[in-house]
Design an enzyme around this catalytic site. Structure first.
Site, short mmCIF file in Angstrom:
data_model
loop_
_atom_site.label_atom_id
_atom_site.label_comp_id
_atom_site.label_asym_id
_atom_site.label_seq_id
_atom_site.Cartn_x
_atom_site.Cartn_y
_atom_site.Cartn_z
N ASP A 1 -7.99 1.52 4.97
CA ASP A 1 -7.74 1.73 3.63
C ASP A 1 -8.78 3.34 4.43
O ASP A 1 -9.73 3.62 4.14
CB ASP A 1 -8.02 2.14 2.46
CG ASP A 1 -7.68 3.11 1.64
OD1 ASP A 1 -7.09 4.36 1.55
OD2 ASP A 1 -7.50 2.79 0.57
N HIS B 1 -4.26 3.16 2.96
CA HIS B 1 -4.14 3.09 1.67
C HIS B 1 -3.13 1.92 1.73
O HIS B 1 -2.88 2.11 0.28
CB HIS B 1 -4.23 4.31 1.48
CG HIS B 1 -4.63 4.75 0.06
ND1 HIS B 1 -5.29 4.48 -0.84
CD2 HIS B 1 -3.50 5.83 -0.75
CE1 HIS B 1 -4.81 4.56 -1.91
NE2 HIS B 1 -3.77 5.61 -2.08
N ASP B 2 -1.79 2.29 1.48
CA ASP B 2 -0.25 1.77 1.41
C ASP B 2 -0.64 0.45 1.58
O ASP B 2 0.50 -0.27 1.25
CB ASP B 2 0.58 2.58 2.43
CG ASP B 2 1.48 3.74 1.34
OD1 ASP B 2 1.02 3.52 0.74
OD2 ASP B 2 2.13 4.19 2.45
N SER C 1 -4.48 3.40 -6.36
CA SER C 1 -4.60 4.30 -5.86
C SER C 1 -4.45 5.56 -7.14
O SER C 1 -5.64 5.60 -7.97
CB SER C 1 -3.49 5.00 -5.49
OG SER C 1 -3.44 6.69 -4.30
#
Length: 375
Positions: free
Chosen positions: A318, A351-352, A155
């Site tokens: 994501d 995204h995680d 990120s």
């Protein structure tokens, strides 16, 4: 088995202070400067085994191990760093530094302004990811490290890894950006705008002049919830929560909540106990401003400076930094005949995913680092 057996063990956060001013991209100067950092493993005699881990938005320098045996949780990337793990501390000397602008021990809006003797608050200068990396470079020089085997992060950490390769091609032997982007999209900026407004509308924010013991808790909790939604995916929320209504509430209670609502509220409330509101805002601004082409003619000119091999990962679900954003960078690097490797990881966790399912990509990192060590 003792929880520390497969860990780097008990670690201590260290601090490096620089009695100088760092020129920022905004044209302002920031100094004196303090950086919080932790190290794991041992530096090789030839000093060529250092890996710099760069953290995401609300991360910090505590990437692995525990500060005390009774700590409930280890560092945020403990699954990745330690004896026999992908960032094997029997082989590598691993460093993680808290970025400037944060509240994890490095100079940020909670720090004392030497000119006033009071916390900076909103007098702290706007910073960019590039400024964070320049501050990290000062730390590497302080530690006598002329070369980095790799810079790796997810990120916002991926942005830092890319900036390291672009700014310091003579220092970095490889970069591993995970779930990153070459520039923040309008959608991501819009989500951060909502988070900002949640804070600005909290009467306790007081234009950043709140008392630490009375932060704008409601605004920050809501801002964190907005951000947290962007880290998840529709599939992961269906798997975790579905449409289940909270057992505590009646379905026809006007203020009754679905389980997903309670989850967001719980995470938001926990967040206010560990993160400063102004630091959250400054780092959100740094994310919004990110563009690898900043101060270059275009993205191609910026990426032409990247001489080292790079290993890129994106995740299928994501939607904050979609795979296409990584693939655009990878395609341009290929056009420039740069050594580049890319993997799209299938994951339902949005995204995680890089934090939740590291086992899906860590073998690829291990193989890449093995090649870097032998070249």
């Amino acid at each position: 088995m003792n929880i520390l057996d497969q860990s780097v063990g008990i670690v201590t956060t260290e601090y490096a202070t620089f009695d100088r001013e760092l020129p920022l991209e905004s044209g302002r100067l920031l100094g004196p400067l303090t950086l919080a950092y932790e190290t794991y493993g041992h530096l090789a005699p030839n000093r060529a085994n250092t890996i710099l881990v760069t953290h995401a938005w609300t991360g910090d320098a505590h990437a692995a191990g525990r500060h005390a045996p009774e700590d409930r949780k280890p560092g945020w990337w403990d699954d990745m760093i330690g004896p026999g793990k992908v960032l094997d501390t029997n082989r590598y000397f691993v460093i993680c530094s808290n970025v400037i602008g944060s509240c994890g021990g490095s100079t940020g809006p909670t720090s004392l302004n030497p000119r006033t003797g009071r916390p900076y608050g909103l007098s702290f200068p706007v910073i960019m990811v590039r400024d964070m990396v320049r501050a990290q470079k000062l730390l590497m020089e302080r530690l006598g490290l002329d070369t980095l085997l790799a810079v790796i992060g997810g990120s916002m950490g991926a942005m830092q890894a890319l900036e390291w390769g672009v700014l310091y091609p003579e220092t970095v032997r490889s970069i591993i950006p995970i779930a990153g982007t070459g520039s923040t999209s309008p959608m991501a900026i819009a989500l951060n705008a909502l988070a900002r407004q949640a804070i600005f509308n909290d009467p306790l924010w007081k234009r950043g002049n709140y008392k630490p013991e009375h932060p704008p808790a409601d605004g920050l909790a809501l801002a964190r919830a907005v951000g947290h939604i962007s880290f998840l995916s529709d599939t992961s929320m269906n798997l975790k929560f579905g449409r289940r209504f909270s057992a505590r509430d009646g379905m026809f209670d006007f203020f009754g909540q679905f389980e997903v609502e309670r989850y967001l509220a719980y995470n938001g409330r926990n967040f206010i106990d560990r993160f400063d509101t102004n630091a959250f805002l400054y780092l959100a601004k740094a994310l919004d401003l990110y563009d690898v082409a900043w101060n270059f003619a275009n993205r191609e000119e910026a990426l032409s400076r990247l001489d080292c091999p790079s290993l890129w990962f994106a995740f299928s679900s994501d939607w904050l930094y979609p795979p296409q954003q990584t693939e655009d960078l990878v395609a341009l690097l290929g056009k420039l005949a740069k050594p580049v490797e890319y993997h799209l990881i299938q994951s339902d966790y949005g995204h995680d995913s890089f934090l939740i399912e590291p086992e899906k990509f860590t073998p690829l990192i291990s193989a890449f680092l093995d090649r870097m060590v032998t070249t």
